[in-house]
Write a protein that holds these residues in place. Structure first.
Motif, PDB file in Angstrom:
ATOM      1  N   ALA A  53       0.407   3.249   3.461  1.00  0.00           N
ATOM      2  CA  ALA A  53      -0.727   4.139   2.969  1.00  0.00           C
ATOM      3  C   ALA A  53      -0.915   5.161   4.006  1.00  0.00           C
ATOM      4  O   ALA A  53      -1.443   6.128   3.487  1.00  0.00           O
ATOM      5  CB  ALA A  53      -2.137   3.179   3.037  1.00  0.00           C
ATOM      6  N   GLY A  63       2.111  -1.676   5.584  1.00  0.00           N
ATOM      7  CA  GLY A  63       2.012  -0.901   4.445  1.00  0.00           C
ATOM      8  C   GLY A  63       2.158   0.528   4.484  1.00  0.00           C
ATOM      9  O   GLY A  63       2.564   0.836   5.742  1.00  0.00           O
ATOM     10  N   THR A 109      -9.386  -0.860  -1.438  1.00  0.00           N
ATOM     11  CA  THR A 109      -8.764  -1.493  -0.282  1.00  0.00           C
ATOM     12  C   THR A 109      -8.444  -2.963  -0.429  1.00  0.00           C
ATOM     13  O   THR A 109      -8.673  -3.420  -1.723  1.00  0.00           O
ATOM     14  CB  THR A 109      -9.676  -1.348   0.707  1.00  0.00           C
ATOM     15  OG1 THR A 109     -11.003  -2.267   0.544  1.00  0.00           O
ATOM     16  CG2 THR A 109     -10.206   0.141   1.018  1.00  0.00           C
ATOM     17  N   GLU A 122      -0.961  -0.688  -4.003  1.00  0.00           N
ATOM     18  CA  GLU A 122      -2.286  -0.419  -3.676  1.00  0.00           C
ATOM     19  C   GLU A 122      -2.397   0.928  -3.157  1.00  0.00           C
ATOM     20  O   GLU A 122      -1.713   1.237  -2.670  1.00  0.00           O
ATOM     21  CB  GLU A 122      -2.845  -1.441  -2.708  1.00  0.00           C
ATOM     22  CG  GLU A 122      -2.367  -2.787  -3.005  1.00  0.00           C
ATOM     23  CD  GLU A 122      -2.490  -3.774  -1.731  1.00  0.00           C
ATOM     24  OE1 GLU A 122      -2.321  -3.471  -0.693  1.00  0.00           O
ATOM     25  OE2 GLU A 122      -2.297  -5.083  -2.012  1.00  0.00           O
ATOM     26  N   PRO A 154      -5.382   2.523  -1.184  1.00  0.00           N
ATOM     27  CA  PRO A 154      -6.595   2.161  -0.685  1.00  0.00           C
ATOM     28  C   PRO A 154      -7.278   3.396  -0.353  1.00  0.00           C
ATOM     29  O   PRO A 154      -8.732   3.607  -0.124  1.00  0.00           O
ATOM     30  CB  PRO A 154      -6.468   1.686   0.668  1.00  0.00           C
ATOM     31  CG  PRO A 154      -4.859   1.981   0.997  1.00  0.00           C
ATOM     32  CD  PRO A 154      -4.261   1.814  -0.329  1.00  0.00           C
ATOM     33  N   SER A 186       0.726  -1.323   0.191  1.00  0.00           N
ATOM     34  CA  SER A 186      -0.123  -0.052   0.189  1.00  0.00           C
ATOM     35  C   SER A 186       0.887   1.261   0.019  1.00  0.00           C
ATOM     36  O   SER A 186       2.011   1.279   0.603  1.00  0.00           O
ATOM     37  CB  SER A 186      -0.977   0.068   1.125  1.00  0.00           C
ATOM     38  OG  SER A 186      -0.290   0.306   2.223  1.00  0.00           O
TER      39      SER A 186
END
Length: 337
Positions: A313, A311, A50, A41, A43, A9
């Motif tokens: 994110a 991750g 997600t 990714e 999200p 992420s």
């Protein structure tokens, strides 16, 4: 040769963020023989992007739609958000195909595992798939079938890639085993799943990855992960958050290394650290950890991967490029020491 990779992420909330993340990954890891680049990714683009939405986009045959409480299986056709999730994944893969043309190294994608999916997706009539023995078996089998199709699609898009890795994310595996997943009402807990079933459904998915010609990795940044069970289910690499490892976990990780199983050590935080982390400090952390296990970097380097703990994110946009460069530099320095 020690390698470097990311968990998956990245920060951001729009398509530009994905494009930027992919460029960073390919530029930093794709041009380095030690790097294992991956499909990012993002999200922040919404529920369809997600980990759960991304994985439902791959699951075969089962339809799903998005409810106020989250994703739910429909028992029939796909809802509009499920179709949007599939469309977004296809769009991201189109971008990958264009930008990674001619790439001939190893490439990685990430999907939620059968138990994380069962604990986060509802049955058509409500409550988690986890509550129904038959439903969780069906979901695992549908995921396995979808993975085969996903890997075939990736192979078509990246025909020169030397190898493909499918990383199965299981952050809630310990909670499923320990009976700590709350019911829909929030007043109770789902019963714990016994180890044979836990291993069996995970093996169904990991076997499907291997049957498709890809390498199955398993990642979890939770505490009390049953790494022996994960390895027994067919994982060919374990991606661990070093800070979460207990004494018993250290023994399991050491046994895996001794058996020649790849181990990705998550030393780098997912959020920007203060003070900043240097590559020399990262190398020193890795050396100390390997010393504690009784290994020398030279003897396990072939099976060693450096990675973030989890991750990225939640990080600032400037942190992911720095992380990946740190990891690639530290992987090289660890071997040269």
């Amino acid at each position: 040769m020690t390698r470097a990779t990311g968990i998956g992420s990245h920060p951001g909330d729009d398509q530009t963020a994905f494009d930027t993340a992919l460029a960073v990954v390919l530029d930093t890891l794709g041009d380095d023989a030690r790097g294992v680049p991956y499909l990012p990714e993002v999200p922040g683009r919404g529920a369809i992007a997600t980990m759960t939405g991304r994985t439902l986009a791959v699951v075969a045959e089962l339809g799903a739609d998005l409810q106020p409480a989250g994703w739910r299986l429909t028992g029939g056709g796909s809802g509009i958000d499920h179709r949007r999730a599939r469309s977004l994944l296809a769009q991201d893969l189109d971008t990958l195909e264009e930008r990674a043309a001619g790439y001939d190294g190893t490439f990685k994608v990430q999907l939620a595992g059968p138990w994380t999916l069962a604990a986060t997706v509802e049955r058509p009539r409500g409550d988690r798939v986890l509550a129904d023995h038959g439903a969780r078996r069906d979901l695992a089998e549908a995921l396995a079938e979808g993975i085969g199709e996903h890997v075939a699609d990736l192979r078509r898009r990246l025909p020169d890639a030397a190898g493909l890795v499918v990383q199965i994310d299981e952050p809630v595996l310990p909670a499923v085993l320990g009976g700590r997943i709350p019911t829909a009402s929030g007043y109770g807990r789902h019963r714990s799943v016994d180890r044979p079933e836990l291993s069996g459904h995970l093996a169904t998915v990991l076997d499907a990855v291997a049957a498709a010609g890809a390498t199955p990795w398993v990642h979890s940044c939770a505490a009390e992960v049953p790494w022996d069970l994960v390895r027994g289910a067919g994982a060919q690499a374990l991606l661990v958050d070093v800070a979460m490892l207990r004494a018993a976990d250290l023994d399991q990780v050491a046994e895996a290394m001794e058996a020649g199983v790849d181990v990705a050590l998550g030393f780098v935080p997912g959020l920007d650290p203060d003070p900043p982390l240097t590559d020399s400090a990262l190398v020193e952390r890795a050396r100390r950890f390997l010393d504690a296990l009784g290994f020398d970097a030279a003897e396990v380097g072939e099976h060693l991967v450096l990675a973030p703990a989890c991750g990225l994110a939640g990080a600032t946009p400037s942190w992911p490029p720095r992380v990946l460069k740190l990891l690639a530099t530290a992987a090289r320095a660890l071997d040269e020491a």
